[in-house]
Scaffold this motif. Structure first.
Motif, PDB file in Angstrom:
ATOM      1  N   SER A 157       0.645  -1.225   0.080  1.00 33.56           N
ATOM      2  CA  SER A 157      -0.049   0.015   0.050  1.00 33.56           C
ATOM      3  C   SER A 157       0.789   1.279  -0.212  1.00 33.56           C
ATOM      4  CB  SER A 157      -1.069   0.120   1.278  1.00 33.56           C
ATOM      5  OG  SER A 157      -2.015  -0.979   1.116  1.00 33.56           O
ATOM      6  N   LEU A 158       2.065   1.341   0.698  1.00 36.64           N
ATOM      7  CA  LEU A 158       2.615   2.491   0.651  1.00 36.64           C
ATOM      8  C   LEU A 158       3.576   2.611  -0.464  1.00 36.64           C
ATOM      9  CD1 LEU A 158       3.508   4.712   2.881  1.00 36.64           C
ATOM     10  CD2 LEU A 158       5.320   3.065   3.515  1.00 36.64           C
ATOM     11  N   ILE A 159       4.074   1.654  -0.950  1.00 31.83           N
ATOM     12  CA  ILE A 159       4.646   1.699  -2.268  1.00 31.83           C
ATOM     13  C   ILE A 159       3.784   2.292  -3.422  1.00 31.83           C
ATOM     14  CG2 ILE A 159       5.378   0.372  -4.533  1.00 31.83           C
ATOM     15  CD1 ILE A 159       6.984  -1.427  -2.365  1.00 31.83           C
ATOM     16  N   GLY A 160       2.415   1.666  -3.473  1.00 41.17           N
ATOM     17  CA  GLY A 160       1.451   2.100  -4.448  1.00 41.17           C
ATOM     18  C   GLY A 160       1.165   3.833  -4.147  1.00 41.17           C
ATOM     19  N   GLY A 161       0.884   4.152  -2.828  1.00 41.17           N
ATOM     20  CA  GLY A 161       0.825   5.336  -2.539  1.00 41.17           C
ATOM     21  C   GLY A 161       1.626   6.455  -2.790  1.00 41.17           C
ATOM     22  N   LEU A 162       2.773   6.080  -2.346  1.00 37.55           N
ATOM     23  CA  LEU A 162       4.145   6.893  -2.855  1.00 37.55           C
ATOM     24  C   LEU A 162       4.348   7.272  -4.467  1.00 37.55           C
ATOM     25  CD1 LEU A 162       6.876   5.870  -0.273  1.00 37.55           C
ATOM     26  CD2 LEU A 162       5.207   7.959  -0.052  1.00 37.55           C
ATOM     27  N   ARG A 163       4.032   6.215  -5.360  1.00 42.10           N
ATOM     28  CA  ARG A 163       4.265   6.243  -6.459  1.00 42.10           C
ATOM     29  C   ARG A 163       2.818   6.513  -7.393  1.00 42.10           C
ATOM     30  NH1 ARG A 163       4.695   1.625  -8.803  1.00 42.10           N
ATOM     31  NH2 ARG A 163       5.818   2.108 -10.518  1.00 42.10           N
ATOM     32  N   SER A 164       1.820   6.884  -6.515  1.00 43.24           N
ATOM     33  CA  SER A 164       0.513   7.246  -7.341  1.00 43.24           C
ATOM     34  C   SER A 164       0.518   8.060  -8.214  1.00 43.24           C
ATOM     35  CB  SER A 164      -0.502   7.324  -6.264  1.00 43.24           C
ATOM     36  OG  SER A 164      -1.958   7.719  -7.024  1.00 43.24           O
ATOM     37  N   PHE A 165      -0.200   7.972  -9.646  1.00 43.22           N
ATOM     38  CA  PHE A 165      -0.343   9.025 -10.466  1.00 43.22           C
ATOM     39  C   PHE A 165      -1.470   9.101 -11.250  1.00 43.22           C
ATOM     40  CE2 PHE A 165       0.479   9.731 -15.030  1.00 43.22           C
ATOM     41  CZ  PHE A 165       0.724  11.334 -14.943  1.00 43.22           C
ATOM     42  N   VAL A 186      14.846  10.940  -8.311  1.00 45.03           N
ATOM     43  CA  VAL A 186      14.507  11.345  -6.809  1.00 45.03           C
ATOM     44  C   VAL A 186      13.351  10.347  -6.516  1.00 45.03           C
ATOM     45  CG1 VAL A 186      13.502  13.206  -5.575  1.00 45.03           C
ATOM     46  CG2 VAL A 186      15.356  13.609  -7.260  1.00 45.03           C
ATOM     47  N   LEU A 187      12.273  10.162  -7.082  1.00 45.77           N
ATOM     48  CA  LEU A 187      11.153   9.374  -6.814  1.00 45.77           C
ATOM     49  C   LEU A 187      11.583   8.014  -6.346  1.00 45.77           C
ATOM     50  CD1 LEU A 187       8.220   9.113  -6.089  1.00 45.77           C
ATOM     51  CD2 LEU A 187       7.760   8.628  -8.513  1.00 45.77           C
ATOM     52  N   PHE A 188      12.536   7.338  -7.319  1.00 42.35           N
ATOM     53  CA  PHE A 188      13.182   6.147  -7.114  1.00 42.35           C
ATOM     54  C   PHE A 188      13.773   5.939  -5.546  1.00 42.35           C
ATOM     55  CE2 PHE A 188      16.661   3.098  -7.250  1.00 42.35           C
ATOM     56  CZ  PHE A 188      15.891   1.732  -7.450  1.00 42.35           C
TER      57      PHE A 188
END
Length: 309
Positions: free
Chosen positions: A238-246, A286-288
């Motif tokens: 969930s955290l990976i999906g939330g931080l990468r959400s677009f 940066v996002l990675f």
């Protein structure tokens, strides 16, 4: 009269002993070339693009040419006025969506593993939004959340409640998209929790009930601790999906109104649309790094806690 069984052949005994020794050492029983196809795919689809992104983040590039400019892209990226807002929104969005998915997923899983009517049908209903396209969900909820003609505000008005301007009010835009994200993704968290709960031996619950434990005590003393592996999985995913959400954010608000619902991914995409390819590549790096810096220590912490249990 006794029957004598033939002794196993020495070669078979040797192969069996070698196999057992290899298993004790943690070595795979398969030859290394079995892993070659997976290694080729992983290298082509992950390692090569990753290293290429790091390289081009230090350049000003087009489809036909590039110029090495060092750290200029990163300096310019962090000077963007929308970045600080996008960075803050990314953390808020990731924290809200992952927290709600964990809490709601656990509660729904407890409900859907109990003896209720139409349990299988309800499981399908909860999981169905996971299968839908994020763009399609975003378009549908954009219509439903229309402040004047949307069905959500009309339903609230029918019971005497004035609904907010969900996607056009700066105070509500980001949280509105987060709620839609939770609606769409909680089904996956529920399925993971269901798998974790049904794997708990029923003898624990039976023994607790014989000792007079209530359902609440069974939940906090049996279900919650023994479902820790499922909790760790749901938190990480969930955290990976939330931080990468677009995609959902872009379909519903495009980062607006203004920059109020921008996240890092939408800021990167806007830079790409403007033709700043090197700058947008630096933003991806940066996002990675941000996602890695958060997820890797958290995963190690959760797995360590799981082992300690």
């Amino acid at each position: 009269m006794t029957l004598k069984t033939a002794a196993p052949a020495p070669a078979a005994v040797a192969r069996r002993a070698e196999h057992q020794a290899r298993r004790r050492k943690g070595k795979s029983p398969y030859p290394y070339w079995f892993y070659l196809p997976a290694a080729v795919v992983y290298t082509a689809l992950f390692l090569v693009p990753t290293f290429a992104s790091f390289f081009f983040s230090f350049t000003r590039w087009t489809l036909t040419d590039f110029t090495f400019i060092g750290l200029d892209n990163f300096v310019q990226f962090f000077q963007e006025p929308a970045l600080l807002k996008g960075l803050t929104n990314t953390f808020i969005y990731g924290a809200v969506t992952s927290t709600l998915k964990v809490a709601l997923g656990m509660l729904l899983a407890v409900l859907l593993t109990s003896r209720i009517i139409a349990r299988g049908y309800l499981r399908s209903v909860i999981f169905f939004p996971v299968l839908l396209s994020s763009i399609g969900v975003g378009i549908v909820f954009t219509v439903l959340m229309d402040p004047s003609k949307g069905m959500i505000n009309e339903a609230l008005a029918a019971v005497g409640i004035e609904g907010p301007a969900w996607l056009v009010d700066p105070a509500w835009a980001l949280l509105s998209v987060a709620m839609v994200d939770v609606w769409k993704g909680v089904g996956l968290a529920t399925v993971i929790y269901i798998a974790g709960i049904v794997s708990i031996p029923q003898e624990y619950f039976e023994a607790a009930k014989m000792d007079g434990a209530s359902s609440v005590k069974c939940f906090f003393n049996i279900t919650l601790p023994l479902a820790r592996p499922a909790t760790a999985t749901v938190i990480i995913l969930s955290l990976i999906g939330g931080l990468r959400s677009f995609d959902l954010i872009w379909a519903m608000t495009k980062g607006g109104p203004g920059f109020t619902s921008d996240v890092i991914a939408s800021v990167i995409f806007k830079q790409y649309q403007a033709g700043f390819y090197g700058l947008s590549t630096a933003g991806n790096v940066v996002l990675f790094l941000i996602v890695t810096a958060i997820i890797l220590p958290l995963s190690m912490f959760l797995n360590r806690k799981e082992v300690e249990q």
